[in-house]
Design a protein around this motif. Sequence first.
Motif, PDB file in Angstrom:
ATOM      1  N   ALA A 234       0.767  -1.150   0.037  1.00 38.04           N
ATOM      2  CA  ALA A 234       0.128  -0.129   0.030  1.00 38.04           C
ATOM      3  C   ALA A 234       1.014   1.384  -0.112  1.00 38.04           C
ATOM      4  CB  ALA A 234      -0.852   0.105   1.169  1.00 38.04           C
ATOM      5  N   LYS A 235       0.574   2.260  -0.431  1.00 40.04           N
ATOM      6  CA  LYS A 235       1.083   3.683  -0.207  1.00 40.04           C
ATOM      7  C   LYS A 235      -0.002   4.667   0.061  1.00 40.04           C
ATOM      8  CE  LYS A 235       4.231   2.918  -4.369  1.00 40.04           C
ATOM      9  NZ  LYS A 235       4.657   3.260  -5.631  1.00 40.04           N
ATOM     10  N   ARG A 236       0.357   5.063   1.235  1.00 41.52           N
ATOM     11  CA  ARG A 236      -0.615   6.132   1.842  1.00 41.52           C
ATOM     12  C   ARG A 236      -0.356   7.313   1.503  1.00 41.52           C
ATOM     13  NH1 ARG A 236      -0.498   6.880   8.400  1.00 41.52           N
ATOM     14  NH2 ARG A 236       1.740   7.678   8.051  1.00 41.52           N
ATOM     15  N   GLY A 237       0.822   7.531   0.686  1.00 43.03           N
ATOM     16  CA  GLY A 237       1.114   8.859   0.232  1.00 43.03           C
ATOM     17  C   GLY A 237       0.877   9.000  -1.317  1.00 43.03           C
ATOM     18  N   GLY A 238       0.022   7.808  -1.746  1.00 40.80           N
ATOM     19  CA  GLY A 238       0.032   8.249  -3.373  1.00 40.80           C
ATOM     20  C   GLY A 238       0.693   7.307  -4.287  1.00 40.80           C
ATOM     21  N   TYR A 239       0.809   7.376  -5.640  1.00 34.97           N
ATOM     22  CA  TYR A 239       1.270   6.395  -6.423  1.00 34.97           C
ATOM     23  C   TYR A 239       2.843   7.185  -6.582  1.00 34.97           C
ATOM     24  CZ  TYR A 239      -2.520   4.372  -8.542  1.00 34.97           C
ATOM     25  OH  TYR A 239      -3.710   3.787  -8.566  1.00 34.97           O
ATOM     26  N   GLY A 240       3.067   8.277  -6.033  1.00 31.23           N
ATOM     27  CA  GLY A 240       4.422   8.800  -6.267  1.00 31.23           C
ATOM     28  C   GLY A 240       5.170   8.497  -5.092  1.00 31.23           C
ATOM     29  N   GLN A 241       4.830   7.796  -4.100  1.00 28.91           N
ATOM     30  CA  GLN A 241       5.394   7.298  -2.757  1.00 28.91           C
ATOM     31  C   GLN A 241       6.454   6.122  -3.399  1.00 28.91           C
ATOM     32  OE1 GLN A 241       3.152   6.563   0.503  1.00 28.91           O
ATOM     33  NE2 GLN A 241       4.521   4.992   1.330  1.00 28.91           N
ATOM     34  N   CYS A 242       7.629   6.075  -2.775  1.00 25.63           N
ATOM     35  CA  CYS A 242       8.485   5.132  -2.951  1.00 25.63           C
ATOM     36  C   CYS A 242       8.200   3.761  -2.813  1.00 25.63           C
ATOM     37  CB  CYS A 242       9.610   5.322  -2.067  1.00 25.63           C
ATOM     38  SG  CYS A 242      10.799   3.898  -1.892  1.00 25.63           S
ATOM     39  N   GLY A 243       8.512   2.625  -3.896  1.00 28.01           N
ATOM     40  CA  GLY A 243       8.172   1.244  -3.820  1.00 28.01           C
ATOM     41  C   GLY A 243       7.227   0.834  -5.067  1.00 28.01           C
ATOM     42  N   VAL A 244       7.166  -0.247  -4.935  1.00 27.45           N
ATOM     43  CA  VAL A 244       6.589  -1.096  -6.261  1.00 27.45           C
ATOM     44  C   VAL A 244       5.561  -2.013  -5.765  1.00 27.45           C
ATOM     45  CG1 VAL A 244       6.579  -2.800  -8.037  1.00 27.45           C
ATOM     46  CG2 VAL A 244       9.017  -1.643  -7.514  1.00 27.45           C
ATOM     47  N   LEU A 245       4.254  -1.478  -6.089  1.00 26.56           N
ATOM     48  CA  LEU A 245       3.106  -2.274  -5.493  1.00 26.56           C
ATOM     49  C   LEU A 245       3.090  -3.735  -5.847  1.00 26.56           C
ATOM     50  CD1 LEU A 245       0.334   0.751  -5.830  1.00 26.56           C
ATOM     51  CD2 LEU A 245       1.034  -0.082  -3.867  1.00 26.56           C
ATOM     52  N   ILE A 246       2.592  -4.286  -4.855  1.00 25.49           N
ATOM     53  CA  ILE A 246       2.215  -5.735  -5.056  1.00 25.49           C
ATOM     54  C   ILE A 246       0.817  -6.103  -4.439  1.00 25.49           C
ATOM     55  CG2 ILE A 246       4.690  -6.495  -5.526  1.00 25.49           C
ATOM     56  CD1 ILE A 246       4.545  -7.567  -2.438  1.00 25.49           C
ATOM     57  N   PRO A 247       0.402  -7.218  -4.684  1.00 22.76           N
ATOM     58  CA  PRO A 247      -1.104  -7.549  -4.210  1.00 22.76           C
ATOM     59  C   PRO A 247      -0.611  -7.944  -2.557  1.00 22.76           C
ATOM     60  CG  PRO A 247      -0.640  -8.791  -6.120  1.00 22.76           C
ATOM     61  CD  PRO A 247       0.494  -8.210  -5.917  1.00 22.76           C
ATOM     62  N   ASN A 248      -1.447  -7.459  -1.578  1.00 29.03           N
ATOM     63  CA  ASN A 248      -1.352  -7.907  -0.283  1.00 29.03           C
ATOM     64  C   ASN A 248      -1.569  -9.440   0.035  1.00 29.03           C
ATOM     65  OD1 ASN A 248      -4.028  -8.384   0.878  1.00 29.03           O
ATOM     66  ND2 ASN A 248      -4.709  -6.487   0.142  1.00 29.03           N
ATOM     67  N   PRO A 249      -0.907  -9.918   0.837  1.00 34.62           N
ATOM     68  CA  PRO A 249      -1.122 -11.500   1.089  1.00 34.62           C
ATOM     69  C   PRO A 249      -2.083 -11.911   2.071  1.00 34.62           C
ATOM     70  CG  PRO A 249       0.740 -10.774   2.400  1.00 34.62           C
ATOM     71  CD  PRO A 249       0.192  -9.437   1.702  1.00 34.62           C
ATOM     72  N   TYR A 250      -3.126 -10.991   2.264  1.00 33.32           N
ATOM     73  CA  TYR A 250      -4.403 -11.267   3.143  1.00 33.32           C
ATOM     74  C   TYR A 250      -5.416 -11.830   2.569  1.00 33.32           C
ATOM     75  CZ  TYR A 250      -1.834  -8.218   6.792  1.00 33.32           C
ATOM     76  OH  TYR A 250      -0.826  -7.761   7.482  1.00 33.32           O
ATOM     77  N   PHE A 251      -5.338 -13.237   2.055  1.00 38.06           N
ATOM     78  CA  PHE A 251      -6.189 -13.960   1.348  1.00 38.06           C
ATOM     79  C   PHE A 251      -5.573 -15.142   1.209  1.00 38.06           C
ATOM     80  CE2 PHE A 251      -3.585 -12.256  -2.073  1.00 38.06           C
ATOM     81  CZ  PHE A 251      -3.083 -13.557  -2.412  1.00 38.06           C
TER      82      PHE A 251
END
Length: 384
Positions: A153-170
């Motif tokens: 997740a990125k609380r600060g929006g797409y421009g925040q650092c990091g590569v988004l991946i699916p969360n593993p809560y499933f």
Amino acid sequence: PAVPPTLAAPPPRADGPPGRRWIPADEYARLHGPAATAWSGPERIDAELRRSLLQFPARETPEAARTLVETLLAPHPRDKSLFIINGTLFATRRFLTTRKHESLAVMLYAAQGRSQPLPSVGFSVAVDATGGTRGNCNEDASVKVTTPTVVIAKRGGYGQCGVLIPNPYFGARVGSRNAGDLSLWEAEVEKLRAAAAARANRDGRVFWRGGCGNHERERVDKRSGDAIIPAGHCDAEKEDGNRARLLAASLTVSRPDLFDVKCSGLDPPKNFSCVEKTSRRGFDLGFDAAELAAARDAVLAEPSEATDATWVEPEDYAKYAAVLNLPGQISGGYSRNLNHLWAVGAVVVLWDTPIVEWHATPASPFDVGTPIEPAAASVPDLET
């Protein structure tokens, strides 16, 4: 899709028509340009993945790759790092003692079993709800991070650092401490879709259930026992999710004909002295101290109208024509809700917040914003 060669923190957005705006969609359009409107959902996800990878320098020589591996294996980051080498996953034992980390490893292993071997990679993992409080990334886009880092997740929006991946809560098996089982999740999704298909007539209200708490308790130094933050204080950052939940619950008190948004437990924030309309990255969050105080007074005056502690099974969400996703109450990040909301055959209503997840590709979403009048006015539009 083409990917812009440069990264830039988005400027403050201009307010759009009430009920027809969503912060991530505006930011995505600025980052990817007008061509993005013609892309499909998978294309939008792929383009954002490619753009976010540009934050990290490519390792084009054996020496550069060796330096990266040495960095990831240093004492601090190695327990937050994961390697895939020739199709085999490698991690420290301490990495796997964290449930989120172990679930991510299960998910990657399951994904590889469904396709060809994953490429050889090494990366840091930040699996907290904000994408910025642990690992190598943080929410300050001006801080240069060179180690590839994945976030859920990125609380600060797409421009925040990091590569988004699916969360593993499933895909969590009963009695198991980890999740991420893709086969089990596939069966759960089919169950949700079957429940959705069986619903001929749906409740036309917007539905949500979850906790509504606060961070105003006294905080004590563990060593001395002295209070370091007094009770009743106003938290400028962590409380954003609870403020959104408070405002959403107040919609039900005001318009129960349109909203069935209720708290499983009700203890909302009461101090709004530090509330600001903009977040640290310049996004307008729409919070107003006077409006929050009015919402607080409304739900506390009629708590029975804003509270329902009855557990609702995921398949029962299909009873409603629209389901709401709200920020999390612990840190104002994501809340895991989107994992199953997409499968219940209802319109997914997204709160107007910069928070983004891998699942949330901007299309033409509605948002339940504030004040109450615009939010109420947007609900009939969901029927068209």
